[in-house]
Design a protein around this motif. Sequence first.
Motif, PDB file in Angstrom:
ATOM      1  N   GLY A   1      -1.814  10.311 -31.648  1.00 18.44           N
ATOM      2  CA  GLY A   1      -0.682   9.406 -31.735  1.00 18.44           C
ATOM      3  C   GLY A   1      -0.779   8.640 -33.041  1.00 18.44           C
ATOM      4  O   GLY A   1      -0.972   9.226 -34.102  1.00 18.44           O
TER       5      GLY A   1
ATOM      6  N   GLU B   1       3.325   7.911 -26.440  1.00 13.92           N
ATOM      7  CA  GLU B   1       3.165   7.832 -27.887  1.00 13.92           C
ATOM      8  C   GLU B   1       1.705   7.913 -28.327  1.00 13.92           C
ATOM      9  O   GLU B   1       1.412   7.780 -29.511  1.00 13.92           O
ATOM     10  CB  GLU B   1       3.789   6.535 -28.431  1.00 13.92           C
ATOM     11  CG  GLU B   1       3.203   5.248 -27.886  1.00 13.92           C
ATOM     12  CD  GLU B   1       3.866   4.008 -28.488  1.00 13.92           C
ATOM     13  OE1 GLU B   1       4.624   4.144 -29.467  1.00 13.92           O
ATOM     14  OE2 GLU B   1       3.602   2.905 -27.987  1.00 13.92           O
TER      15      GLU B   1
ATOM     16  N   ILE C   1       0.894   9.156 -38.115  1.00 15.60           N
ATOM     17  CA  ILE C   1       1.223   9.576 -36.755  1.00 15.60           C
ATOM     18  C   ILE C   1       0.816  11.039 -36.594  1.00 15.60           C
ATOM     19  O   ILE C   1       1.244  11.894 -37.367  1.00 15.60           O
ATOM     20  CB  ILE C   1       2.722   9.435 -36.452  1.00 15.60           C
ATOM     21  CG1 ILE C   1       3.167   7.975 -36.611  1.00 15.60           C
ATOM     22  CG2 ILE C   1       3.025   9.945 -35.050  1.00 15.60           C
ATOM     23  CD1 ILE C   1       2.565   7.032 -35.598  1.00 15.60           C
ATOM     24  N   GLU C   2      -0.041  11.286 -35.614  1.00 14.90           N
ATOM     25  CA  GLU C   2      -0.439  12.657 -35.293  1.00 14.90           C
ATOM     26  C   GLU C   2       0.361  13.062 -34.061  1.00 14.90           C
ATOM     27  O   GLU C   2       0.136  12.550 -32.965  1.00 14.90           O
ATOM     28  CB  GLU C   2      -1.937  12.714 -35.025  1.00 14.90           C
ATOM     29  CG  GLU C   2      -2.484  14.123 -34.947  1.00 14.90           C
ATOM     30  CD  GLU C   2      -3.992  14.138 -34.768  1.00 14.90           C
ATOM     31  OE1 GLU C   2      -4.694  14.394 -35.745  1.00 14.90           O
ATOM     32  OE2 GLU C   2      -4.459  13.876 -33.647  1.00 14.90           O
ATOM     33  N   LYS C   3       1.282  13.990 -34.240  1.00 13.68           N
ATOM     34  CA  LYS C   3       2.250  14.306 -33.191  1.00 13.68           C
ATOM     35  C   LYS C   3       1.783  15.398 -32.237  1.00 13.68           C
ATOM     36  O   LYS C   3       2.427  15.645 -31.225  1.00 13.68           O
ATOM     37  CB  LYS C   3       3.584  14.723 -33.832  1.00 13.68           C
ATOM     38  CG  LYS C   3       4.227  13.603 -34.657  1.00 13.68           C
ATOM     39  CD  LYS C   3       5.546  14.046 -35.258  1.00 13.68           C
ATOM     40  CE  LYS C   3       6.178  12.917 -36.069  1.00 13.68           C
ATOM     41  NZ  LYS C   3       7.465  13.332 -36.696  1.00 13.68           N
TER      42      LYS C   3
ATOM     43  N   HIS D   1       2.943   3.041 -31.896  1.00 15.10           N
ATOM     44  CA  HIS D   1       3.522   3.345 -33.205  1.00 15.10           C
ATOM     45  C   HIS D   1       3.979   2.108 -33.965  1.00 15.10           C
ATOM     46  O   HIS D   1       4.326   2.216 -35.146  1.00 15.10           O
ATOM     47  CB  HIS D   1       4.687   4.319 -33.044  1.00 15.10           C
ATOM     48  CG  HIS D   1       4.265   5.663 -32.554  1.00 15.10           C
ATOM     49  ND1 HIS D   1       5.116   6.744 -32.490  1.00 15.10           N
ATOM     50  CD2 HIS D   1       3.061   6.117 -32.085  1.00 15.10           C
ATOM     51  CE1 HIS D   1       4.471   7.801 -32.020  1.00 15.10           C
ATOM     52  NE2 HIS D   1       3.232   7.443 -31.749  1.00 15.10           N
TER      53      HIS D   1
END
Length: 1017
Positions: free
Chosen positions: A476, A526, A468-470, A500
């Motif tokens: 995302g 997301e 997960i790239e926040k 996700h």
Amino acid sequence: MNDMLKTTPDFTTEEAQALLKQHFGVDGSLQPLDSERDQNFKVNTGEGRCYILKIVNGAEPEIESDFQTALLKHAGENAGDLPVPHLQPTLSGANLAATTRRGMVHRLRLVTWVPGTPLAQSDRSDGALHSLGRMLGRFDASLKGFMHPGALRDLDWDIRNAGRSAGRLAHVADLQDRALLQRFLDRFDERVAPRLPMLRSAVIHNDANDWNVLIDEDDRDRISGIIDFGDALYAPVIAEVAIAAAYAGLDHPDPIGAAAAIANGYHAEYPLLEEEVDLLFDLIAMRLVTSVTISASRRAHTADNPYLAISERPAWALLRKLDAMNPRFATAILRKACGFETVAGAHAVASWIGENRKSLLPLLDRPAATYPAALVPYGDPTHPMTVSSADGRPHDARSVWEEHCRTTGVELGIGPWGEARTVYSGEMFVSRLIEETRRTRHLGLDLFMAAGTKVHTPLAATVASVEIEKDPLGYGCLIALRHEPDGCPPFLTLWGHLAHEAVGRLKAGDRLEAGALVGEMGAPEENGGWAPHLHLQISTDTSLAATDILGVGEERYLDVWAELFPDASTFAGIAREFYDQSGRPHEEIIRRRKELLLPNLSISYEKPIKFVRGEGVWLIDDRGRAYLDCFNNVCHIGHAHPAVVEALARQAGTLNTNTRYLHDNIVAYAERLTATMPKELAVAAFANSGSEANSLALRLMRAHTGCENAVVLDWAYHGTTQELIDLSAYKFRRKGGKGQKPHVHVAAVPDSYHAPAAWPLEEHGKRFAENVAELIAAMRARGEAPGFFLAESIPSVAGQVFLPDGYLKEVYRMVREAGGVCIADEVQVGFGRVGSHWWAFETQGVVPDIVTMGKPIGDGHPLAAVVTTREIAASFDNGMEYFNTFGGNPVSCAVGLAVLDVIEGEDLRRNALDIGNHLLTAFRTMQERYEVIGDVRGLGLFLGIELVSDRRTRAPATEIARAVANGARQRGVLMGTEGPHDNVLKMRPPMIFSKRDADHLIAVLEETFGAVLAQAG
């Protein structure tokens, strides 16, 4: 080195002038030049000649001085045109002179002056750096085969000794700077030092810094000379490029571009090897590491020396730039500059995907090319998807896209590879390669659909990572897959902006089969804040982590990114025509057709389609949309079948002529064609179309029977000539037709679905045949007889009507007893389409007297044939020549042979039967759920679905049939409607139709029936 400084000569200008006169006989004015350990003077003779007088450091070993002398002498003898210093002999003819001062012997060397301005004082254009590379390459090439013991000296400046810098790290005071150097040293120890001994080595200049390189004062893109050979030695060849690139990159906005220009020029003169270029980035860095550590060490032992420190500040700046770069990308740029693949196997990956695109499974629920699609031009600032908010992303991206789809009918949005995009405004998009430059070129393929849209891998894969790239504007959920197909180097695919949910379902190491679910398109909350879409990207460099793969790159290096991260359009199933539209617009073609062509030349569909390419079972329009072709049976074994194309091109490139000359092909094809027929049918003739074949059949009939009376089926169609129009009730009974001619006798279509309910099914054939008996009886009552019976073995235009068992046996018997012949029109249904047999008439257990063929015979090439008995052929041989200029020509026969080869070699009859049965089963299942489906009929890949408004009365549902055909067309499937009421869905897909194709057709029909019937209420 300290001893060398203590023994540096210190002659006055006057003393040097006297030495010059004494040993070389040259008078001139002398100008002192900067030097670190020797003493140099520029000599102007006043006669237009200039020299450099070098007084060599007395501590320099004699072998080194002899080495430089030998090197210059070799260069002068082997490359006299090179702009490098050339030796001038002493008065005694020696190469060197000597003088003693305070007990120290100093050697004297006089060389020609090389004019020019130091490269350090120029803007170091790409042209100048390329020229430098060429100059160095020419110089090093001139030294091939040269060796001297002095070239084997031990220097810290030898790139092979760069690891010694570790011993000087203590002199670097700043801990962060020391850590930076340690990172490069660690890379050197791990991946460079072990490989250096295996590289090519030779005598090189070894110090092409930007003060030793001269640029032409009148042409700033041309190097005018190279000077100072004091550091020359035997070293790896690639060190020459690395050293020049290290200095050229100082204060350069694009240091890797500078290195690439030098490498490109050098490679043109002295070809480099891939294994050398692969180490170039690290060697550039290590030259700088050596420089700054030596400088730091000297400062610790001596007072500051401006000459030593002149490049230290920019060297540190460049080291920091290199440390921020991904070495893989820098190396890719350098490899590309030398004509190598950016990474080994990159071309093979792209080629494999292109060659195997037909076997890749759909990425979406159905092939991507079948969706109505449009560009989502993020690069267009006027497009609503590009209106940015303060944080750099579109306002309400999801609603903007959904509204766009509603108003345009678009189902799939495509963000193309390579597009220039202005929306990438965050710090993450600042280039690490080029100063004051942003990464703006999109290196992936964006597919925009609704959030929750499932995406599948077209090819088997192993999950490399799930993360997960926040970060805002990030990916995302990001998934990397590794693919290792047979015959192809491994490659990665990157799947970004996903929901996700995949994190809990997939993990690194999981195996995914082709077609397996990868994930779902994520909603903005997301997926990094973007409109729902998939960012799909290919990486030919499998060593890159998912987060290292550049989604956006610099425009300057787009050609490099194209190899590292090739366009994923083909992998995703996007047709090339989506991007490359050409030709006239639809409106203009329609207008010009009306002006130039017959007005009654029809066009299919209310909104006509312009097809520009056919491939297998697909037809691709001018906007790149692919349509599953279930209708155009002309291309019997698929559009543009490679075997047919190759056979046609090969023979057309050799010979095409007519049948008055001997040629193997016509005999070979006649043998192969008649071998598929019952033994009675042994003589063939060739024409160019089904109409010509049927016309020839009529000539054969007349010659044999001398009679014109015809028995044909109602609603039949047999061709375009007037005599065939007269035999085709489909034509003469409709608008524009002239009605039935006296010699034409029309029998009822033997359609079991519409037979009287009182007839037992097993008697349908006999009962329908009684109608033909009545026609013959009427003729006989008038003293006439039938000349022939002509019928399609499966009436097509009449609505895909399958003749009841025994029908043809009865009719053929009656016609022959009355003196007529029986002609089977197999133009649409022949060549194995029914699967169970080669010819549809065989399903009735009969042998016609004449068989006609067209359409499928040449897979789209104009070829047709007639096969008959020897008896009828003998009747036709009445003295009148049969000649058809192009009928049976070598090219057409080569095509016909190729078609037969494919049908037999690929067992397409069995395929037709298996796939046809699969479709019939599905259609009958649909019939159980949809009352509108009155009848399902078919054999092999000749299929029909009759739609009725009332199953009891079997009244036609014409409007629904047309709506279904048009709805299927809107969903990317082509079919037709036939029958007297246009209420029969007609399907005749190519013989190569696969189960996957069939399932796609079934899914579209299911969706279409549901939509049409819901709308109908």
